[in-house]
Design a protein around this motif. Structure first.
Motif, PDB file in Angstrom:
ATOM      1  N   LEU A  45      40.136  34.473  50.347  1.00  0.00           N
ATOM      2  CA  LEU A  45      39.858  35.441  51.404  1.00  0.00           C
ATOM      3  C   LEU A  45      39.267  36.716  50.815  1.00  0.00           C
ATOM      4  N   ASN A  46      38.592  37.482  51.653  1.00  0.00           N
ATOM      5  CA  ASN A  46      38.100  38.784  51.201  1.00  0.00           C
ATOM      6  C   ASN A  46      39.177  39.853  51.340  1.00  0.00           C
ATOM      7  N   LEU A  47      40.404  39.409  51.597  1.00  0.00           N
ATOM      8  CA  LEU A  47      41.544  40.316  51.702  1.00  0.00           C
ATOM      9  C   LEU A  47      42.214  40.435  50.345  1.00  0.00           C
ATOM     10  N   GLU A  50      47.871  44.080  48.821  1.00  0.00           N
ATOM     11  CA  GLU A  50      48.073  45.453  49.307  1.00  0.00           C
ATOM     12  C   GLU A  50      48.121  46.479  48.188  1.00  0.00           C
ATOM     13  N   ALA A 126      35.746  43.423  49.296  1.00  0.00           N
ATOM     14  CA  ALA A 126      37.175  43.245  49.560  1.00  0.00           C
ATOM     15  C   ALA A 126      37.720  44.369  50.434  1.00  0.00           C
ATOM     16  N   VAL A 127      38.661  43.997  51.255  1.00  0.00           N
ATOM     17  CA  VAL A 127      39.413  44.965  52.042  1.00  0.00           C
ATOM     18  C   VAL A 127      40.891  44.682  51.803  1.00  0.00           C
ATOM     19  N   THR A 128      41.710  45.675  51.948  1.00  0.00           N
ATOM     20  CA  THR A 128      43.134  45.484  51.714  1.00  0.00           C
ATOM     21  C   THR A 128      43.739  44.630  52.826  1.00  0.00           C
ATOM     22  N   SER A 129      44.705  43.833  52.457  1.00  0.00           N
ATOM     23  CA  SER A 129      45.379  42.973  53.435  1.00  0.00           C
ATOM     24  C   SER A 129      46.350  43.765  54.307  1.00  0.00           C
ATOM     25  N   VAL A 132      46.447  43.676  58.288  1.00  0.00           N
ATOM     26  CA  VAL A 132      45.738  42.534  58.858  1.00  0.00           C
ATOM     27  C   VAL A 132      46.780  41.469  59.219  1.00  0.00           C
ATOM     28  N   TYR A 137      43.891  35.840  59.221  1.00  0.00           N
ATOM     29  CA  TYR A 137      43.496  35.515  57.850  1.00  0.00           C
ATOM     30  C   TYR A 137      42.348  34.509  57.809  1.00  0.00           C
ATOM     31  N   HIS A 140      38.893  35.632  57.494  1.00  0.00           N
ATOM     32  CA  HIS A 140      38.527  36.331  56.267  1.00  0.00           C
ATOM     33  C   HIS A 140      38.232  35.382  55.092  1.00  0.00           C
TER      34      HIS A 140
END
Length: 148
Positions: A45-47, A50, A126-129, A132, A137, A140
């Protein structure tokens, strides 16, 4: 650290400082991954975890990451080969496979920003999970990796 240690010593013989220096700072190991129980495929995933600072691509609490995020990937010299999903660019994987470090690697280039300029790091996507919901998910997923 010993001069060009990655060329002269197997991963198991590196000091803790050398092991940490081998990290190229791409942040790819901090992306969330889920394995399909039936196919064995790994969805990436791009997540990001944290704790990952998605700009620096470094853990914001590295010393306590395993307590704060129990599912954190604990990469050790003995376990590198277990993580077949590591990108081909990963220094740990490259050294384990007997390959040279990429020319952009900070140990060779002296420039820790080069991994980002080369587009190897997760900085640009990337972005933080955090925040979300798990039911989102699937939206992503950026790659599916077959695992033997």
């Amino acid at each position: 650290m010993r001069e060009r240690f990655w060329e002269h010593y197997p991963l198991e013989e590196l000091t803790a400082e050398e092991w940490e220096a081998l990290c190229d700072g791409c942040g790819q190991c901090c992306l969330l991954k889920f394995q399909d129980e039936e196919s064995g495929e790994l969805a990436v995933l791009n997540l990001a975890c944290e704790l990952l600072d998605v700009h620096s691509c470094r853990c914001s609490d590295y010393a306590h990451r395993l307590e704060r995020v129990p599912e954190c990937t604990r990469l050790t010299p003995e376990r590198v080969e277990e993580f077949r999903w590591l990108p081909h660019s990963c220094a740990y994987r490259r050294v384990a496979e007997g390959r040279k470090l990429a020319r952009w690697h900070p140990l060779l280039s002296g420039d820790p920003e080069r991994v980002h300029r080369k587009g190897v790091s997760v900085r640009s996507f990337a972005v933080t999970s955090r925040g979300v919901p798990e039911e989102q998910y699937e939206d992503h997923i950026i790659a599916v990796i077959p695992i033997d």
